[in-house]
Enzyme design. Structure first.
Site, PDB file in Angstrom:
ATOM      1  CG  ASP A  51       0.560  64.205 -24.087  1.00 52.51           C
ATOM      2  OD1 ASP A  51       1.834  63.871 -24.044  1.00 52.51           O
ATOM      3  OD2 ASP A  51      -0.469  63.980 -23.058  1.00 52.51           O
ATOM      4  CG  HIS A  94      -1.936  60.347 -25.223  1.00 51.38           C
ATOM      5  ND1 HIS A  94      -1.685  60.259 -23.334  1.00 51.38           N
ATOM      6  CD2 HIS A  94      -2.519  61.641 -25.786  1.00 51.38           C
ATOM      7  CE1 HIS A  94      -2.756  61.789 -23.372  1.00 51.38           C
ATOM      8  NE2 HIS A  94      -3.529  62.101 -24.303  1.00 51.38           N
ATOM      9  CG  HIS A 110      -1.456  68.929 -25.819  1.00 50.15           C
ATOM     10  ND1 HIS A 110      -1.272  69.301 -24.719  1.00 50.15           N
ATOM     11  CD2 HIS A 110      -2.206  67.832 -26.062  1.00 50.15           C
ATOM     12  CE1 HIS A 110      -1.919  69.066 -24.052  1.00 50.15           C
ATOM     13  NE2 HIS A 110      -2.105  67.933 -24.006  1.00 50.15           N
TER      14      HIS A 110
HETATM   15 NI    NI Z   1      -3.915  63.789 -24.629  1.00 57.10          NI
END
Ligand code: NI
Length: 277
Positions: A82, A133, A226
């Site tokens: 992400d 996102h 991430h």
């Molecule tokens: Ni995020």
């Protein structure tokens, strides 16, 4: 590209601080951060086009053929990344390629720039899946329906302009969602994808710890990471090695669900705990 910009964006797993505290904290960061220039999708396509030798006009990227992986029968795991793309996305892609692994990248629209556009195109051409996102990572339940709509729509447009891909997946920032967010996701044709393994890599910038947590995945898991953190990129060799040694196949979220449709607006968090694997 500004690291401060990224530091100003809380990660998805991060607990949202009380509003006043968060505002003060972010404001102090923003003051020292260069102004963010919103990406102009049309201009980006033009620049990317001119930058590519042999390009003969606008055409969609060619993605590899879909793979027929029977995830209920083999041990599949969906690694997800992400908040990028960012400086550490390239090394993550290199490691995935070394293992013939496919993954899913949940893109923050604001991170789609002239510099990161080629990373998005690489993701598509190497068979990875892209997901929405939001534009700038707010807690969406706090926005109006129009606000949520704008967050999703603007990101769809930015990614489509650079890659030609219309995303079908959406990960709500912080995993925060409600009926209003679900309704807007449905309107945009996006299934909501949560996770069952949280590496907490946004908090613990500890490479061995992140690798160990990711390697704790089960068959059917969706693992949250991430690609904006170097410690996460550095964890890739160990976690891919360990999961590969356990016999896992690395798949996109859509591959994980195979022929079962991911319905717009519905929530999914992997298959590890559903008993369908
Ligand atoms: Ni995020």
């Amino acid at each position: 590209m500004s690291l401060l910009l990224v530091l100003g964006l809380p990660a998805c797993g991060q607990v949202v601080a009380p509003a006043g505290l968060a505002r003060r904290d972010n404001a102090s960061r923003v003051r020292s951060t260069p102004p963010v220039r919103p990406a102009d999708p049309a201009l980006m396509v033009l620049r990317l086009t001119l930058a590519q030798p042999g390009w003969r006009g606008r055409r969609p990227l060619v993605a590899p053929a879909p793979r027929a992986i029977r995830c209920p029968q083999v041990k599949c795991v969906a690694l997800t990344f992400d908040d990028g793309p960012f400086d550490h996305t390239g090394p993550v892609l290199d490691m995935l390629a070394a293992y013939n692994a496919r993954a899913t990248f949940f893109v923050v629209g604001q991170m789609v720039t002239e510099q990161t556009g080629p990373l998005l195109r690489r993701m598509v051409s190497e068979g990875h899946e892209l997901g929405n996102h939001s534009w700038d990572h707010p807690a969406l339940p706090g926005l109006s329906a129009d606000g949520v709509h704008a967050q999703l729509g603007r990101t769809q447009e930015a990614v489509r302009a650079v890659t030609g891909v219309t995303m079908r997946l959406f990960r709500p920032p912080y995993g925060a969602t409600d009926d209003k967010v679900a309704g807007e996701a449905r309107r945009e044709g996006l299934a909501q994808i949560l996770w069952d393994v949280d590496t907490m890599d946004w908090r613990d910038r500890n490479t061995p710890l992140v690798a160990r947590r990711a390697a704790g995945a089960r068959a059917g898991s969706v693992v949250l990471m991430h690609d904006i953190h170097k410690s996460t990129a550095d964890a890739m060799p160990a976690l891919l090695r360990d999961l590969h040694a356990k016999g896992y196949t690395f798949v996109t979220v859509s591959e994980l669900y195979g022929t079962r449709p991911l319905l717009p607006g519905e929530r999914y968090a992997g298959e590890a705990s559903t008993g369908r694997r």
